[in-house]
Design an enzyme around this catalytic site. Structure first.
Site, mmCIF file in Angstrom:
data_model
loop_
_atom_site.group_PDB
_atom_site.id
_atom_site.type_symbol
_atom_site.label_atom_id
_atom_site.label_comp_id
_atom_site.label_asym_id
_atom_site.label_seq_id
_atom_site.Cartn_x
_atom_site.Cartn_y
_atom_site.Cartn_z
ATOM 1 N N ARG A 194 29.218 26.176 66.486
ATOM 2 C CA ARG A 194 28.032 25.671 65.792
ATOM 3 C C ARG A 194 27.496 26.720 64.820
ATOM 4 O O ARG A 194 27.089 26.386 63.699
ATOM 5 C CB ARG A 194 26.949 25.303 66.809
ATOM 6 C CG ARG A 194 25.659 24.846 66.160
ATOM 7 C CD ARG A 194 24.616 24.454 67.185
ATOM 8 N NE ARG A 194 23.404 23.978 66.526
ATOM 9 C CZ ARG A 194 22.387 23.416 67.165
ATOM 10 N NH1 ARG A 194 22.433 23.250 68.474
ATOM 11 N NH2 ARG A 194 21.328 23.007 66.493
ATOM 12 N N ASN A 251 27.749 14.521 69.106
ATOM 13 C CA ASN A 251 27.675 14.492 67.646
ATOM 14 C C ASN A 251 29.008 14.863 66.996
ATOM 15 O O ASN A 251 29.781 15.611 67.574
ATOM 16 C CB ASN A 251 26.598 15.472 67.165
ATOM 17 C CG ASN A 251 25.203 14.918 67.322
ATOM 18 O OD1 ASN A 251 24.964 13.743 67.082
ATOM 19 N ND2 ASN A 251 24.262 15.761 67.735
ATOM 20 N N CYS A 283 21.517 8.031 70.213
ATOM 21 C CA CYS A 283 20.836 9.161 69.582
ATOM 22 C C CYS A 283 19.369 9.109 70.006
ATOM 23 O O CYS A 283 18.840 8.033 70.291
ATOM 24 C CB CYS A 283 20.955 9.073 68.058
ATOM 25 S SG CYS A 283 20.145 10.417 67.154
ATOM 26 N N TYR A 294 16.514 14.159 59.444
ATOM 27 C CA TYR A 294 17.792 14.534 58.838
ATOM 28 C C TYR A 294 17.844 14.194 57.348
ATOM 29 O O TYR A 294 18.677 14.737 56.617
ATOM 30 C CB TYR A 294 18.955 13.861 59.569
ATOM 31 C CG TYR A 294 19.238 14.477 60.916
ATOM 32 C CD1 TYR A 294 20.060 15.593 61.040
ATOM 33 C CD2 TYR A 294 18.665 13.964 62.079
ATOM 34 C CE1 TYR A 294 20.311 16.173 62.272
ATOM 35 C CE2 TYR A 294 18.898 14.531 63.312
ATOM 36 C CZ TYR A 294 19.729 15.641 63.399
ATOM 37 O OH TYR A 294 19.948 16.230 64.624
#
Length: 421
Positions: free
Chosen positions: A90, A144, A164, A244
């Protein structure tokens, strides 16, 4: 009822366990199996999970195992919450795209593609083993990028629904502002995973009065501040975008921020270190407050609601999920995966009708759907050219020079996870 959680050693898991314990009348679990290859983490999380169940009087049995096949054997539902490559991967996803002036984020842009390439083959292997163990088991994907992963599962013929926590977060926030019970709030939620807008907030169900205009008028500043967007933008949209969308609506601003502050991955890695130390305390029998900062708010409530509905229990009849489009958004292919309100039951999720989508949203949704189609192709078949095509199609990249550079960086940073590289 038996449930299995693949990725059960995650520091998220106590949030899930707390929900299973509190909502046991909605989802009566007799056996819960936590599956994870990281044995040391798994035992810490499993120990806390058993203490939470015991404190709250849940009679279900909690089993921990690193044996996937044994863990999913006979499970009625399997919840996936994986992070291939861990926080180290990540951190890379959040870092190397910035070298090209593009957003570095684990589900959006080039970092999101990298995560999809690492994740899809592993999830499909897990799903095949679940199908062999119990062809009737439901797979609930929280991994994800949920849209791409769910599309991979559905394309391969698995009984899968994507989940989600963005929608349930908005539901809880709006319920508080309107001073009503969360169950009374029905969202007109449209788009793709991590690319959604709330275009209506109805009280009592899909045909209830739309309170969104009044919400924006009275609380637009508060809502916009949480999204880190101008309140004037909400006025002009007449809708509430997910947080987002800031990567799209304020891309260059976000890039500058990401270049000058510690990465989210570094923050989460430190939180995880602290959480695991807490989980090892035999006196701890509740989820610690620090877990709320880890992310995934209301994840457990959403997971319980979805699993209960799929397994014929007491789950809500309408839920926001990721499922096959099938004409719901007529400007997308039928096999695209959309994130919308759906009627959920033992046969799966059937999207509710959606009014005409404003071109302001429809254009971006169609663009990102095309990217997701190319991203899935790259994840399934590999190859540098497929990676390049997906990056070139992404609206946050779009220039061939950036796509070339990002392709090389993606492959270099993920070679150990790409069988074809």
């Amino acid at each position: 009822m038996k449930l299995a959680v693949v990725g059960g050693g995650s520091t998220y898991t106590p949030e899930l366990i707390d929900g299973f314990a509190r909502l046991r009348d909605t989802l009566p679990i007799s056996e819960l199996v936590l599956v994870d290859p990281a044995a040391e983490r798994l035992e810490l999380v499993g120990g806390l999970a058993r203490r939470i169940f015991a404190k709250q009087g849940h009679s279900g049995r909690i089993v921990t195992t690193s044996d996937l096949d044994a863990g999913v054997e006979g499970a009625d539902a399997v919840l996936l919450q994986l992070r291939i490559g861990g926080q180290e991967a990540r951190l890379q996803d959040e870092t190397w795209p910035l070298e090209c002036g593009c957003v570095g984020q684990e589900t959006t842009g080039a970092g999101g593609l990298a995560k999809a390439l690492r994740t899809v083959p592993v999830v499909l292997d897990i799903a095949e083993r679940v199908r062999r163990a119990n062809p009737e088991a439901w797979i609930i994907d929280f991994t994800n990028p949920v849209g791409i992963v769910t599309r991979a599962l559905l394309t391969a013929g698995h009984k899968a629904v994507g989940l989600c926590n963005v929608a349930i977060g908005f539901q809880r926030k709006f319920a508080k502002l309107l001073d009503v019970a969360p169950s009374e709030v029905h969202l007109d939620h449209i788009g793709l995973n991590h690319l959604t807008w709330e275009t209506g907030v109805r009280i009592g169900g899909p045909d209830g009065e739309d309170r969104l205009p009044g919400l924006i008028a009275a609380h637009g500043g508060t809502i916009a501040a949480d999204l880190r967007l101008p309140s004037a933008l909400l006025d002009r949209l007449g809708a509430v975008p997910s947080y987002y969308l800031r990567y799209f609506y304020a891309h260059d601003e976000v890039v500058e921020e990401l270049r000058t502050k510690p990465s989210r991955a570094a923050e989460v890695a430190e939180m995880e270190r602290q959480l695991l130390a807490m989980y090892g305390d035999p006196a701890l029998d509740t989820k610690p407050e620090l877990l709320a900062k880890r992310g995934g708010a209301y994840y457990s409530e959403a997971a319980v609601d979805l699993a209960a509905a799929l397994l014929g229990g007491a789950g809500s009849p309408y839920q926001v999920v990721n499922t096959t489009n099938n004409g719901t958004l007529p400007f997308l292919p039928d096999d695209a995966v959309v994130e919308v309100q759906a009627a959920v039951g033992a046969k799966g999720a059937a999207p509710l009708p959606v009014p005409r989508v404003d071109p302001l949203y429809a254009g971006l949704i169609a663009n990102v759907t095309a990217y997701e189609d190319l991203a899935l192709d790259a994840a399934l078949r590999g190859g540098r050219e497929r990676v390049f095509r997906a990056l070139l199609a992404h609206p946050l990249i779009g220039q061939y020079g950036y796509a070339e550079q990002l392709t090389d960086k993606l492959i270099a940073h993920n070679r150990e996870h790409l069988a074809w590289a």
